[in-house]
Design a protein around this motif. Structure first.
Motif, PDB file in Angstrom:
ATOM      1  N   UNK A  36       9.768  30.682  30.636  1.00 35.86           N
ATOM      2  CA  UNK A  36      10.214  30.108  29.193  1.00 35.86           C
ATOM      3  C   UNK A  36       9.207  30.557  28.354  1.00 35.86           C
ATOM      4  N   UNK A  37       9.391  30.040  27.317  1.00 37.28           N
ATOM      5  CA  UNK A  37       8.410  30.361  26.244  1.00 37.28           C
ATOM      6  C   UNK A  37       7.096  29.539  26.020  1.00 37.28           C
ATOM      7  N   UNK A  38       7.100  28.618  26.721  1.00 33.28           N
ATOM      8  CA  UNK A  38       5.663  27.844  26.756  1.00 33.28           C
ATOM      9  C   UNK A  38       4.418  28.732  27.051  1.00 33.28           C
ATOM     10  N   UNK A  39       3.208  28.770  26.311  1.00 30.34           N
ATOM     11  CA  UNK A  39       2.266  29.351  26.703  1.00 30.34           C
ATOM     12  C   UNK A  39       2.385  31.014  26.509  1.00 30.34           C
ATOM     13  N   UNK A  40       3.530  31.443  25.787  1.00 27.09           N
ATOM     14  CA  UNK A  40       3.694  32.876  25.683  1.00 27.09           C
ATOM     15  C   UNK A  40       2.549  33.530  25.057  1.00 27.09           C
ATOM     16  N   UNK A  41       1.640  32.919  24.357  1.00 21.59           N
ATOM     17  CA  UNK A  41       0.661  33.551  23.767  1.00 21.59           C
ATOM     18  C   UNK A  41      -0.422  33.697  24.756  1.00 21.59           C
ATOM     19  N   UNK A  42      -0.556  32.881  25.803  1.00 25.38           N
ATOM     20  CA  UNK A  42      -1.529  32.624  26.730  1.00 25.38           C
ATOM     21  C   UNK A  42      -1.239  34.022  27.783  1.00 25.38           C
ATOM     22  N   UNK A  43      -0.041  34.158  28.063  1.00 26.29           N
ATOM     23  CA  UNK A  43       0.310  35.263  28.930  1.00 26.29           C
ATOM     24  C   UNK A  43       0.266  36.495  28.282  1.00 26.29           C
ATOM     25  N   UNK A  44       0.470  36.621  26.776  1.00 23.96           N
ATOM     26  CA  UNK A  44       0.082  37.949  26.158  1.00 23.96           C
ATOM     27  C   UNK A  44      -1.293  38.155  26.429  1.00 23.96           C
ATOM     28  N   UNK A  45      -2.293  37.251  26.319  1.00 28.02           N
ATOM     29  CA  UNK A  45      -3.573  37.700  26.356  1.00 28.02           C
ATOM     30  C   UNK A  45      -3.929  38.038  27.779  1.00 28.02           C
ATOM     31  N   UNK A  46      -3.323  37.485  28.810  1.00 30.87           N
ATOM     32  CA  UNK A  46      -3.477  37.857  30.091  1.00 30.87           C
ATOM     33  C   UNK A  46      -3.032  39.332  30.317  1.00 30.87           C
ATOM     34  N   UNK A  47      -1.894  39.756  29.765  1.00 31.78           N
ATOM     35  CA  UNK A  47      -1.447  41.204  29.865  1.00 31.78           C
ATOM     36  C   UNK A  47      -2.238  42.203  29.025  1.00 31.78           C
ATOM     37  N   UNK A  48      -2.718  41.688  27.907  1.00 31.25           N
ATOM     38  CA  UNK A  48      -3.574  42.597  27.188  1.00 31.25           C
ATOM     39  C   UNK A  48      -4.967  43.163  27.849  1.00 31.25           C
ATOM     40  N   UNK A  49      -5.525  41.955  28.586  1.00 30.96           N
ATOM     41  CA  UNK A  49      -6.703  42.177  29.176  1.00 30.96           C
ATOM     42  C   UNK A  49      -6.616  42.958  30.526  1.00 30.96           C
ATOM     43  N   UNK A  50      -5.638  42.583  31.351  1.00 32.94           N
ATOM     44  CA  UNK A  50      -5.169  43.406  32.317  1.00 32.94           C
ATOM     45  C   UNK A  50      -5.078  44.849  32.178  1.00 32.94           C
ATOM     46  N   UNK A  51      -4.187  45.108  31.081  1.00 32.49           N
ATOM     47  CA  UNK A  51      -3.882  46.414  30.817  1.00 32.49           C
ATOM     48  C   UNK A  51      -4.854  47.363  30.450  1.00 32.49           C
ATOM     49  N   UNK A  52      -5.852  46.858  29.764  1.00 32.82           N
ATOM     50  CA  UNK A  52      -6.913  47.448  29.342  1.00 32.82           C
ATOM     51  C   UNK A  52      -8.091  47.741  30.406  1.00 32.82           C
ATOM     52  N   UNK A  53      -8.077  46.543  31.208  1.00 33.31           N
ATOM     53  CA  UNK A  53      -9.114  46.484  32.165  1.00 33.31           C
ATOM     54  C   UNK A  53      -8.638  47.428  33.553  1.00 33.31           C
ATOM     55  N   UNK A  54      -7.392  47.480  33.681  1.00 36.98           N
ATOM     56  CA  UNK A  54      -6.740  48.237  34.927  1.00 36.98           C
ATOM     57  C   UNK A  54      -7.067  49.713  34.795  1.00 36.98           C
ATOM     58  N   UNK A  55      -7.358  50.300  33.709  1.00 35.72           N
ATOM     59  CA  UNK A  55      -7.874  51.537  33.643  1.00 35.72           C
ATOM     60  C   UNK A  55      -6.518  52.509  33.890  1.00 35.72           C
ATOM     61  N   UNK A  56      -6.697  53.754  34.204  1.00 30.64           N
ATOM     62  CA  UNK A  56      -5.497  54.612  34.418  1.00 30.64           C
ATOM     63  C   UNK A  56      -4.957  54.613  35.577  1.00 30.64           C
ATOM     64  N   UNK A  57      -5.018  53.359  36.313  1.00 28.22           N
ATOM     65  CA  UNK A  57      -4.496  53.406  37.635  1.00 28.22           C
ATOM     66  C   UNK A  57      -2.914  53.105  37.528  1.00 28.22           C
ATOM     67  N   UNK A  58      -1.856  53.288  38.464  1.00 31.02           N
ATOM     68  CA  UNK A  58      -0.696  52.921  38.407  1.00 31.02           C
ATOM     69  C   UNK A  58      -0.045  53.050  39.831  1.00 31.02           C
ATOM     70  N   UNK A  59       1.074  52.318  40.045  1.00 29.12           N
ATOM     71  CA  UNK A  59       1.866  52.542  41.238  1.00 29.12           C
ATOM     72  C   UNK A  59       2.591  53.846  41.295  1.00 29.12           C
ATOM     73  N   UNK A  60       3.004  54.497  40.255  1.00 28.80           N
ATOM     74  CA  UNK A  60       3.953  55.607  40.138  1.00 28.80           C
ATOM     75  C   UNK A  60       3.090  56.616  39.635  1.00 28.80           C
ATOM     76  N   UNK A  61       2.868  57.766  40.526  1.00 30.86           N
ATOM     77  CA  UNK A  61       2.058  58.725  40.215  1.00 30.86           C
ATOM     78  C   UNK A  61       2.532  59.789  39.168  1.00 30.86           C
ATOM     79  N   UNK A  62       3.967  59.753  39.062  1.00 29.68           N
ATOM     80  CA  UNK A  62       4.440  60.770  38.149  1.00 29.68           C
ATOM     81  C   UNK A  62       4.462  59.952  36.651  1.00 29.68           C
TER      82      UNK A  62
END
Length: 422
Positions: free
Chosen positions: A378-404
């Protein structure tokens, strides 16, 4: 005064865009109908297999035999058993043929994996089913290479939406996952049209969308943002660990067990032995009950995320079929639930942050991840989830489950790098 030539030029432009719009809405709706039907049938088949396994514990001991049959079916159909989601991602970027037989093979293989207790998800099958449907549609319509790539994305979106009941996430996931840093906006109308059609078909089939009721969402403040950023940073570390474990186990199984029949049989036996050692069936199949307990009750065993990682690495990398995303949900939810207590967050909300942040870290799709949080919680806390996604995206580097998957632009500065995910 406006000249007649100017008016004609504008009319030609309007005609061009109108024809393109009508063309892609028609194609997307057709792909959405097929993807919705196939995705709904697949959803029901996996649910049946899961229910049967939970009511008949002896099916676990058939896992090595099921694995042998999976490899045999790929060999008989002359499709490389290593063919999977990476091929679908590559096919969007280039003229790579996707075999139609991939669809029934991944359907059967994933159902057998879930029936016998392999630790796998469904999204890998969704992307492969959808990609196969889209590729065949492009072939039948005699589309060129660029248009064929777009219709493959439509197929991916459709089956993903039918399986999870998350049409917005499905749309942007298909647009983002191909090339990180570049969103194929040309696919917005076709992908959302196919997703919505497929989603509606899944509802008509009686399949409820995936949603969870979470508690303890904090108010937006400096303290809550700091707590969430800390949890997201930890999830980024776990996402890197998961990608490394998957890559390491894949290479080692290939090295030490080059025979595919022997490899998958050993994998089946290993899952059986591990299941008996841990004394629970929590790590077999998708583990939805554990995810629900973490999200809605705030309860999870502290070792659960690591054990799920181990079970999934063995299952997927010895040749069983499925996907890594639902196991990622499991790992993220249980880790977030456990870590939340140390950071002063509610365990239920921590599980939700963990699920979304880990998903973002392993697929490198921040927009799809934010939309996933909206569609699941749902929409509650959407900004907080966006913060989490931004931090995780940047700090996870260039790793990924799909090598292609291509990392087109740097995560640290506006720089074109064009490298494959690690």
């Amino acid at each position: 005064m406006i000249s007649s030539e100017f008016i004609k030029s504008k009319m030609r432009t309007v005609k061009k865009f109108s024809i393109a719009f009508a063309k892609w809405v028609f194609i997307a709706c057709a792909v959405g109908v097929i993807g919705g039907i196939v995705g709904s049938l697949f959803h029901m088949a996996v649910n049946f297999a899961t229910g049967f396994r939970e009511g008949h514990s002896w099916t676990l001991y058939l896992m090595p035999l099921a694995g042998l049959f999976i490899i045999f079916s790929y060999r008989v159909c002359k499709v490389n058993e290593e063919t999977g989601t990476n091929l679908i991602i590559s096919s969007v970027r280039g003229n790579i043929k996707v075999p139609l037989l991939m669809a029934p093979l991944i359907f059967l293989g994933t159902v057998l994996t879930h029936l016998t207790g392999g630790s796998a998800g469904r999204e890998g099958a969704a992307l492969q089913l959808g990609g196969s449907i889209g590729a065949k549609a492009g072939e039948l319509l005699k589309l060129d290479e660029k248009d064929s790539s777009l219709v493959i994305m439509c197929g991916m979106s459709a089956v993903f939406a039918a399986l999870f009941g998350t049409p917005l996430t499905a749309t942007f996931f298909a647009m983002e996952v191909i090339s990180v840093g570049v969103i194929y906006y040309v696919g917005l109308v076709p992908c959302i049209a196919s997703s919505l059609i497929a989603y509606k078909i899944s509802l008509l089939a009686g399949l409820a969308p995936t949603k969870f009721n979470i508690t303890g969402i904090p108010r937006l403040s400096l303290v809550s943002v700091t707590q969430i950023a800390a949890l997201a940073a930890l999830c980024a570390v776990i996402s890197i660990l998961l990608c490394m474990v998957m890559e390491f186990s894949h290479s080692r199984f290939q090295m030490y067990l080059p025979n595919t029949y022997l490899r998958i049989a050993v994998g089946g036996v290993a899952v059986i032995v591990l299941t008996l050692l841990v004394g629970t069936r929590d790590y077999n199949g998708a583990g939805v009950d554990v995810i629900v307990a973490a999200l809605e009750k705030g309860k999870a065993h502290p070792e659960a995320f690591a054990l799920k990682m181990l079970f999934t690495a063995i299952t997927i990398n010895t040749g069983f079929k499925g996907g890594e995303i639902v196991p990622t949900f499991f790992i993220g939810a249980t880790f977030g639930c456990t870590a939340a207590g140390f950071l002063g967050l509610d365990p239920s909300f921590g599980a939700a942050i963990g699920l979304v942040a880990l998903f973002c870290g392993v697929v490198n799709c921040p927009v799809a991840s934010i939309l996933l949080s909206y569609e699941l919680f749902g929409g509650s806390g959407l900004v907080l989830f966006a913060v989490a996604c931004g931090v995780s995206y940047m700090l996870s580097g260039y790793y990924g489950l799909y090598s292609s998957q291509k990392i087109m632009y740097s995560k640290t500065k506006p720089e074109y790098i064009n490298i494959n995910a690690k």
